[in-house]
Design an enzyme around this catalytic site. Structure first.
Site, PDB file in Angstrom:
ATOM      1  N   TYR A 217       0.675  -1.105   0.049  1.00  0.00           N
ATOM      2  CA  TYR A 217       0.105   0.001   0.200  1.00  0.00           C
ATOM      3  C   TYR A 217       0.833   1.331  -0.049  1.00  0.00           C
ATOM      4  CZ  TYR A 217      -3.008   3.593   2.185  1.00  0.00           C
ATOM      5  OH  TYR A 217      -3.529   4.795   2.722  1.00  0.00           O
ATOM      6  N   ASP A 302      -1.470  -6.003   9.627  1.00  0.00           N
ATOM      7  CA  ASP A 302      -2.356  -4.836   9.223  1.00  0.00           C
ATOM      8  C   ASP A 302      -3.613  -5.720   8.790  1.00  0.00           C
ATOM      9  OD1 ASP A 302      -4.116  -2.922   8.297  1.00  0.00           O
ATOM     10  OD2 ASP A 302      -2.940  -2.125   6.642  1.00  0.00           O
ATOM     11  N   ILE A 304      -6.993  -4.511   8.355  1.00  0.00           N
ATOM     12  CA  ILE A 304      -7.940  -3.630   8.165  1.00  0.00           C
ATOM     13  C   ILE A 304      -9.037  -4.193   7.359  1.00  0.00           C
ATOM     14  CG2 ILE A 304      -6.930  -2.122   6.289  1.00  0.00           C
ATOM     15  CD1 ILE A 304      -8.099   0.272   8.152  1.00  0.00           C
ATOM     16  N   LYS A 344     -13.032   0.403   6.402  1.00  0.00           N
ATOM     17  CA  LYS A 344     -13.102  -0.445   5.031  1.00  0.00           C
ATOM     18  C   LYS A 344     -14.215  -1.448   5.350  1.00  0.00           C
ATOM     19  CE  LYS A 344      -9.321   1.470   3.933  1.00  0.00           C
ATOM     20  NZ  LYS A 344      -9.317   2.500   2.928  1.00  0.00           N
TER      21      LYS A 344
END
Length: 505
Positions: A217, A302, A304, A344
């Site tokens: 990302y 991560d 998310i 998200k």
């Protein structure tokens, strides 16, 4: 000599020179002042009707002060802020800025740039709209005992305990109920970005580095590098492995970093992967944790997109579950840290809600103090406590969320297949990883950036190029599809088709 150096005797302390040195000196300076005034006539008096009382006389010292200031130049910002003030050079941010100048709208601006560069979802806004219309005011105003509104409940400082409990239960449901989360290991943050930055601040010193599987990302460069001074070292993954990280790739990246003198403090990765969308298996997570244990470094997972898994045969496994399964104490769980948020899975990026989950008590303690700089507003806390505690709604929402992502993904990927453009295998996230190498004029980073510019200026599409994600194979683009209406997808395919067709002269 006494006229040329009139104060020499006084400075040197010789007696008897007062009359012979000081008086001539004073007379000399008075003479210079008199001659100067004779050469420069006094300024004319102000007009009778002007208010001269509001003007203060400016001394020569004040004039010279401003003159000297102007000659120095513009006052400078800090060396930390100066690089940030420059225009962005990453294609990720360049694309986002270009969309702002000419955003697509299916009614008012059909020729605008279509946004495929931002991972946000509008697929379940109808469900959120319904819940908010029915529960928003009660969430804000009602007290825990059911009595009427008390403004102090949203206007005063409030503890996070209620939200921590709701968050812990919600995360357990998102992870399939296979692991429980302890609220005492949580720190609530004002979004995922502060969570990543604060955790990085707690785990590594300025100049240290994290290993990070690439493609990754692009926002991690901002989230981690800007203020902590921590470097990110890409661990290059390839399409032959569907861009899944391996221990051998981690080992190679770590050895190269150490040869350059970099101190690696941890491994950072996204699961599901961003931008590819693949989901790390239990075996891969176990291997990463074993590697970190052997090298005595931290692990940052991560997660998310944990609730945005749409693959029918795909199982999401949290790193917390891997730690919990090792009851024999194979791993030091204090090195494991998890990032999560609601932007998200619940489509609430505007609520700026994130969480750090750490098994290290010092990390939790330090992070709580640092979150003083970016606390979550109390009204948002109250809404989320009510929302996350509504078990029936959460179950309905998450089932619809996953199904609607699956349906939209199918439409988008099938449209690309009809153009002969394949995608990487994926099962999670709000995007797909598209192989547009067949549209490149040259198989290189330069060719990819040229295609990126054509997509923006000719096809009017903003898709994030792999270069921005540190992908070493040219031609890959991340395309986010969960903010699109079904009728937008054929428009996108027609625009891409224009680039795929050979030009005629």
């Amino acid at each position: 000599m006494r006229l040329i150096v009139p104060l020499q005797g006084v400075v040197q302390g010789r007696g008897g020179l007062f009359v012979g040195s000081l008086i001539p000196c004073c007379l000399f300076y008075f003479l210079q002042l008199y001659l100067k005034r004779r050469r420069s006539p006094p300024p004319p008096p102000p007009p009778p009707d002007s208010d001269s009382s509001s003007e203060l006389p400016r001394t020569s010292s004040r004039s010279s002060l401003f003159t000297r200031g102007n000659s120095i130049g513009r006052v400078r910002v800090s060396s930390r802020a100066a690089p940030l003030a420059k225009p962005p050079d990453s294609p990720y941010y360049i694309g986002l800025e270009r969309v702002k100048t000419d955003p697509y709208d299916r009614v008012t601006n059909r020729d605008g740039i279509i946004q495929l560069g931002l991972a946000e979802s509008t697929l379940c806004f109808d469900l959120l709209q319904r819940w908010m219309s029915e529960n928003l005011m009660d969430s804000l105003m009602m007290q825990s005992d059911g009595s009427g509104f008390d403004v102090s409940t949203i206007a005063m400082y409030q503890p996070f305990e209620g939200l921590l409990e709701a968050f812990a239960d919600f995360m357990s449901r998102i992870m399939g109920g296979n692991v429980s989360f302890d609220p005492s290991n949580m720190v609530i943050t004002a979004g995922g970005t502060p969570a990543v930055e604060v955790l990085a601040f707690c785990l590594a010193d300025h100049g240290n580095a994290f290993l990070i599987p690439s493609p990754y990302y692009p926002g991690f460069d901002r989230d981690i590098k800007f203020r902590t001074g921590i470097e990110l070292i890409p661990v290059h993954c390839r399409s032959s492995d569907n861009f899944t990280v391996t221990v051998s790739a981690l080992e190679q990246a770590l050895n190269q970093a150490r040869k350059r003198g970099s101190k690696v403090s941890g491994i950072l990765f996204s699961n599901p992967s961003n931008p590819v969308g693949n989901i790390l298996s239990r075996e891969t997570l176990h291997a990463i944790l074993s590697f970190a244990q052997e090298k005595n470094i931290h692990v940052i997972s991560d997660e998310i997109f944990a609730g945005s898994v749409y693959g029918v045969d795909k199982e999401f496994v949290s790193m917390a579950e891997v730690v919990a399964a090792s009851a024999s104490g194979d791993f030091d769980k204090s090195r494991v840290h998890i990032i999560y948020g609601l932007s998200k899975d619940l489509s609430l990026p505007g609520f700026r809600t994130g969480v750090i989950y750490s098994f290290h008590e010092d990390v939790v303690s330090a992070a709580k103090k640092l979150m003083r700089f970016s606390s979550m507003p109390v009204p948002v806390q109250r809404i989320l406590i009510s929302l996350l505690s509504d078990t029936r709604f959460i179950e309905e929402y998450m089932a619809a969320h996953r199904q609607r992502i699956r349906d939209k993904h199918f439409l988008f990927v099938e449209g690309l297949k009809q153009l002969g453009i394949p995608c990487a295998e994926s099962g999670g996230g709000l995007y797909c990883w598209v192989d547009m190498s067949s549209l490149l004029t040259s198989y290189s980073e330069k060719g990819e950036l040229e295609l990126f510019e054509k997509l923006l200026s000719v096809a009017k599409i903003n898709a994030t190029p792999g270069t921005a994600c540190y992908c070493i194979e040219p031609g890959w683009f991340r395309c986010c599809f969960t903010a699109l209406a079904d009728e937008d997808i054929p428009v996108i395919m027609e625009r891409i088709k224009l680039l795929a067709e050979p030009s005629t002269s």
